[in-house]
Design a protein around this motif. Sequence first.
Motif, mmCIF file in Angstrom:
data_model
loop_
_atom_site.group_PDB
_atom_site.id
_atom_site.type_symbol
_atom_site.label_atom_id
_atom_site.label_comp_id
_atom_site.label_asym_id
_atom_site.label_seq_id
_atom_site.Cartn_x
_atom_site.Cartn_y
_atom_site.Cartn_z
ATOM 1 N N GLU A 244 0.846 -1.271 0.053
ATOM 2 C CA GLU A 244 -0.072 0.031 0.144
ATOM 3 C C GLU A 244 0.861 1.058 0.051
ATOM 4 O O GLU A 244 1.452 1.548 0.809
ATOM 5 C CB GLU A 244 -0.871 -0.124 1.213
ATOM 6 C CG GLU A 244 -1.845 1.176 1.276
ATOM 7 C CD GLU A 244 -2.900 0.871 2.498
ATOM 8 O OE1 GLU A 244 -2.738 1.849 3.469
ATOM 9 O OE2 GLU A 244 -3.678 0.203 2.275
ATOM 10 N N ALA A 245 1.015 1.753 -1.081
ATOM 11 C CA ALA A 245 2.319 2.858 -1.559
ATOM 12 C C ALA A 245 1.753 4.149 -1.662
ATOM 13 O O ALA A 245 0.689 4.474 -2.253
ATOM 14 C CB ALA A 245 3.088 2.525 -2.720
ATOM 15 N N HIS A 246 2.379 5.146 -0.908
ATOM 16 C CA HIS A 246 1.797 6.518 -0.721
ATOM 17 C C HIS A 246 2.696 7.186 -1.474
ATOM 18 O O HIS A 246 3.942 7.167 -1.276
ATOM 19 C CB HIS A 246 1.730 7.038 0.632
ATOM 20 C CG HIS A 246 0.635 6.209 1.417
ATOM 21 N ND1 HIS A 246 0.997 4.927 1.941
ATOM 22 C CD2 HIS A 246 -0.398 6.705 1.966
ATOM 23 C CE1 HIS A 246 -0.151 4.676 2.775
ATOM 24 N NE2 HIS A 246 -1.196 5.603 2.622
ATOM 25 N N ASP A 247 2.363 8.261 -2.411
ATOM 26 C CA ASP A 247 3.198 8.958 -3.106
ATOM 27 C C ASP A 247 3.380 10.374 -2.419
ATOM 28 O O ASP A 247 2.729 10.603 -1.323
ATOM 29 C CB ASP A 247 2.939 9.249 -4.644
ATOM 30 C CG ASP A 247 1.682 9.750 -4.631
ATOM 31 O OD1 ASP A 247 1.159 10.682 -3.899
ATOM 32 O OD2 ASP A 247 1.066 9.872 -5.976
ATOM 33 N N LEU A 248 4.071 11.271 -2.957
ATOM 34 C CA LEU A 248 4.445 12.781 -2.120
ATOM 35 C C LEU A 248 3.109 13.322 -2.065
ATOM 36 O O LEU A 248 2.903 14.333 -1.168
ATOM 37 C CB LEU A 248 5.533 13.455 -2.981
ATOM 38 C CG LEU A 248 7.002 12.957 -2.733
ATOM 39 C CD1 LEU A 248 8.000 13.742 -3.618
ATOM 40 C CD2 LEU A 248 7.517 12.662 -1.379
ATOM 41 N N ALA A 249 2.286 13.145 -3.137
ATOM 42 C CA ALA A 249 0.742 13.896 -2.975
ATOM 43 C C ALA A 249 -0.090 13.294 -2.047
ATOM 44 O O ALA A 249 -1.189 13.872 -1.949
ATOM 45 C CB ALA A 249 0.439 14.116 -4.377
ATOM 46 N N GLY A 250 0.305 12.249 -1.402
ATOM 47 C CA GLY A 250 -0.540 11.426 -0.475
ATOM 48 C C GLY A 250 -1.427 10.521 -1.214
ATOM 49 O O GLY A 250 -2.579 9.773 -0.732
#
Length: 333
Positions: free
Chosen positions: A70-76
Amino acid sequence: RDWSSDVCSSDLDITGVVSGEFKVGDSVTVVVNGINYSTTIASNSGVFSVGVDTSDLANSKSPVITATVEAHDLAGNVSTPSVAHPYTIDNGTFHLSGKAIDGYISGATVFYDRDGDGVLDDDEKIWTTTTDGSGNFDLSVDSKYLSDTGRIIVQGGVDSFTGQKLTGDLIALKGHTLVTPLTTLLAIATEGANATPGLTLDQAEAKFKLALGIDPSIDLATFDPVAGMSDPAMKGAAEQLFKAQQAIFSIMQSNCSLVDGSSTDKILLASKAVTNAILQITDPSSSATFGDLSANLKAITHLSVAQVLADDPLAFEKVTAISSAIEIGRAHV
């Protein structure tokens, strides 16, 4: 993928690396035989690891390991990429796939040191293989031979980057299949009868990284610096690790040449001397300047040679001359 063989706990460590956008602490779910095993991404290099019950691996009707992050990028934003890997267990045989690196080491003998004595015993010779041109190996070991003292050892071979024929042994940390000069030092310092009293693997790894200017987020038990140099995000850290690792191995091999005895005795004494030198310069009372790799390597060379020659009555006169010769030789490797 790295395998842990702690048969006493009946667990096997399934280790992987997440690429792309993610954050440290993002959750990872590994599914084996319908059973979910949860862990998190441990570092900026994307490494995760989780212990899986060996009975689930052995009894699965569908021998596939599935990992979902469950990956989160910098923008959320959240994404859930997933990958599946098949595996095999052939009549009780474990396949330990790994890599030997100074540069990539080709033509080396790889064996499973069942009793942890550093010697290729007669009953271990059946479980051997050879590294290919990229340092890869696939070592098959009967499950009844796996033990809580066992580990993988690499002997000889040729550094594919320098063309240098290598002497001495390299050792993987228990439960892992990456074999490098630094895993060798860490294994000898923290495992078995010759371990430094009171020194944990985490403590040793932190001191090594401090002395050699290695990125703290890198896992020395699993990270391939050669592959890392092709990754723009890891290139600088990988190059620093690669440079430090080759220099340390050069010092280890030079120290081995100063010691009499078997190959096992030589690598043990040489490795302990290098490790003790690293611990000494990272002691709070040390005047070492961290970030100056060249100066620290010079100090490690001098201190380790002094330890190797401790019983020589002419040690004081010899240390400076031999250390200088090693420095000159290392500069030309």
